[in-house]
Scaffold this motif. Sequence first.
Motif, PDB file in Angstrom:
ATOM      1  N   THR A  15      -4.922  17.274  93.547  1.00 14.43           N
ATOM      2  CA  THR A  15      -4.770  16.078  92.717  1.00 14.43           C
ATOM      3  C   THR A  15      -5.565  14.911  93.300  1.00 14.43           C
ATOM      4  N   TYR A  16      -5.518  14.756  94.622  1.00 17.91           N
ATOM      5  CA  TYR A  16      -6.207  13.651  95.270  1.00 17.91           C
ATOM      6  C   TYR A  16      -7.724  13.846  95.227  1.00 17.91           C
ATOM      7  N   LEU A  17      -8.153  15.116  95.284  1.00 16.72           N
ATOM      8  CA  LEU A  17      -9.574  15.395  95.195  1.00 16.72           C
ATOM      9  C   LEU A  17     -10.121  15.000  93.832  1.00 16.72           C
ATOM     10  N   LEU A  18      -9.390  15.398  92.789  1.00 14.71           N
ATOM     11  CA  LEU A  18      -9.867  15.175  91.431  1.00 14.71           C
ATOM     12  C   LEU A  18      -9.557  13.769  90.926  1.00 14.71           C
ATOM     13  N   ALA A  19      -8.709  13.033  91.656  1.00 18.25           N
ATOM     14  CA  ALA A  19      -8.413  11.653  91.269  1.00 18.25           C
ATOM     15  C   ALA A  19      -9.632  10.761  91.483  1.00 18.25           C
ATOM     16  N   ALA A  20     -10.467  11.143  92.432  1.00 25.20           N
ATOM     17  CA  ALA A  20     -11.709  10.414  92.668  1.00 25.20           C
ATOM     18  C   ALA A  20     -12.684  10.737  91.526  1.00 25.20           C
ATOM     19  N   PRO A  21     -13.683   9.888  91.320  1.00 31.20           N
ATOM     20  CA  PRO A  21     -14.647  10.137  90.240  1.00 31.20           C
ATOM     21  C   PRO A  21     -15.594  11.289  90.565  1.00 31.20           C
ATOM     22  N   VAL A  22     -15.033  12.474  90.752  1.00 27.57           N
ATOM     23  CA  VAL A  22     -15.818  13.662  91.070  1.00 27.57           C
ATOM     24  C   VAL A  22     -15.445  14.759  90.067  1.00 27.57           C
ATOM     25  N   LYS A  23     -16.421  15.310  89.411  1.00 31.38           N
ATOM     26  CA  LYS A  23     -16.165  16.344  88.419  1.00 31.38           C
ATOM     27  C   LYS A  23     -15.761  17.645  89.095  1.00 31.38           C
ATOM     28  N   ARG A  24     -15.046  18.468  88.345  1.00 37.51           N
ATOM     29  CA  ARG A  24     -14.585  19.750  88.896  1.00 37.51           C
ATOM     30  C   ARG A  24     -15.755  20.625  89.332  1.00 37.51           C
ATOM     31  N   ARG A  25     -16.804  20.641  88.524  1.00 36.93           N
ATOM     32  CA  ARG A  25     -17.969  21.464  88.868  1.00 36.93           C
ATOM     33  C   ARG A  25     -18.574  21.019  90.196  1.00 36.93           C
ATOM     34  N   ALA A  26     -18.571  19.716  90.430  1.00 38.03           N
ATOM     35  CA  ALA A  26     -19.106  19.184  91.687  1.00 38.03           C
ATOM     36  C   ALA A  26     -18.229  19.599  92.861  1.00 38.03           C
ATOM     37  N   VAL A  27     -16.906  19.575  92.669  1.00 40.86           N
ATOM     38  CA  VAL A  27     -15.975  19.999  93.714  1.00 40.86           C
ATOM     39  C   VAL A  27     -16.202  21.461  94.061  1.00 40.86           C
ATOM     40  N   ALA A  28     -16.247  22.311  93.017  1.00 39.97           N
ATOM     41  CA  ALA A  28     -16.424  23.747  93.249  1.00 39.97           C
ATOM     42  C   ALA A  28     -17.770  24.049  93.897  1.00 39.97           C
ATOM     43  N   PHE A  47     -20.278  33.326  92.468  1.00 44.22           N
ATOM     44  CA  PHE A  47     -20.131  31.885  92.697  1.00 44.22           C
ATOM     45  C   PHE A  47     -20.209  31.112  91.376  1.00 44.22           C
ATOM     46  N   SER A  48     -21.096  31.547  90.494  1.00 42.92           N
ATOM     47  CA  SER A  48     -21.218  30.894  89.187  1.00 42.92           C
ATOM     48  C   SER A  48     -19.948  31.088  88.373  1.00 42.92           C
ATOM     49  N   ALA A  49     -19.400  32.297  88.416  1.00 40.26           N
ATOM     50  CA  ALA A  49     -18.152  32.579  87.703  1.00 40.26           C
ATOM     51  C   ALA A  49     -17.003  31.752  88.270  1.00 40.26           C
ATOM     52  N   ALA A  50     -17.003  31.563  89.588  1.00 42.09           N
ATOM     53  CA  ALA A  50     -15.957  30.762  90.233  1.00 42.09           C
ATOM     54  C   ALA A  50     -16.007  29.319  89.751  1.00 42.09           C
ATOM     55  N   ILE A  51     -17.216  28.763  89.643  1.00 42.20           N
ATOM     56  CA  ILE A  51     -17.363  27.391  89.156  1.00 42.20           C
ATOM     57  C   ILE A  51     -16.852  27.279  87.721  1.00 42.20           C
ATOM     58  N   ALA A  52     -17.209  28.275  86.889  1.00 44.79           N
ATOM     59  CA  ALA A  52     -16.781  28.265  85.489  1.00 44.79           C
ATOM     60  C   ALA A  52     -15.262  28.355  85.375  1.00 44.79           C
ATOM     61  N   VAL A  53     -14.646  29.219  86.192  1.00 38.17           N
ATOM     62  CA  VAL A  53     -13.193  29.398  86.159  1.00 38.17           C
ATOM     63  C   VAL A  53     -12.487  28.120  86.607  1.00 38.17           C
ATOM     64  N   PHE A  54     -12.945  27.537  87.691  1.00 33.60           N
ATOM     65  CA  PHE A  54     -12.306  26.331  88.214  1.00 33.60           C
ATOM     66  C   PHE A  54     -12.459  25.148  87.258  1.00 33.60           C
ATOM     67  N   SER A  55     -13.601  25.091  86.569  1.00 34.57           N
ATOM     68  CA  SER A  55     -13.858  23.974  85.648  1.00 34.57           C
ATOM     69  C   SER A  55     -12.889  23.980  84.470  1.00 34.57           C
ATOM     70  N   LYS A  56     -12.429  25.182  84.082  1.00 38.47           N
ATOM     71  CA  LYS A  56     -11.537  25.303  82.910  1.00 38.47           C
ATOM     72  C   LYS A  56     -10.097  25.580  83.317  1.00 38.47           C
TER      73      LYS A  56
END
Length: 266
Positions: A106-119, A252-261
Amino acid sequence: MFNFTLYKQGVKGSWKMLLIFAAVLTLYVSMIISMFDPEKMALLDEYVKIMPEFMAAVGMTAGATTLLGFMSSYLYGFILIVFPMVFAILYGNKLIAKYVDRGSITYLLAAPVKRRAVAFTQITVLVTGIFVLVLYVTLIELAVSKASFSEELYIWKLLLLNLGLLCLHLFIGGICFFCSCLFSDAKYSVGFGAGIPALAYIIQMLSNTGEQVENAKYATFFTLFSPEGIIAGETGAIAGMIVLFIGAIVLFSAAIAVFSKKDLHI
């Protein structure tokens, strides 16, 4: 798509684990390379004959006449597969699933950072750790070999061999990271992230023990990594490296897609 602050934090959190694995690998790599002696190879081969199934299971075979062949047999069948694999399993789980399981995502995504960038950033952290570990092993091998057997080692073949090793561990890292993104519960992330590579390696070990189960090797991705074939420059072995690398990118690409959704309930 890249967050340097998150990357810096991830790298900072991995250095202790990297030091531990580097120390263990330094011990084993140095000790095994120093054991090479063309005049005493017959004695080592006797151990293989005494315990043929066990030695074959961990990829150790008799008859090595060169330093690189000796290293391929006694290092790349077990030690340089298992230890970096354990590192990828332990650290791959910490990068996403552990945050989700504890609710700190929650704290990671509370910052202005997109999920794709986090992953993507967490992937670079894992890839950096794997790369550093393989690079360190390569430097240790070169240093110890150069000090003791200056005319024995084919450096370019060793570099190609370790490039194949890197592709293998990137693929394993891809499995671990995908599971870390797929599961919200850390125990499932570790269970599948560790279970899939471990089961694949056990199948590979069984396939090495005899002709009756030899075909089982085609059920595991470890068969794509052939140290002897890479050293010999076989087309199939080089193709196996490429397949592992492409597979890592896909995972890795699939992981980013899964985490984003992913529904994180935040």
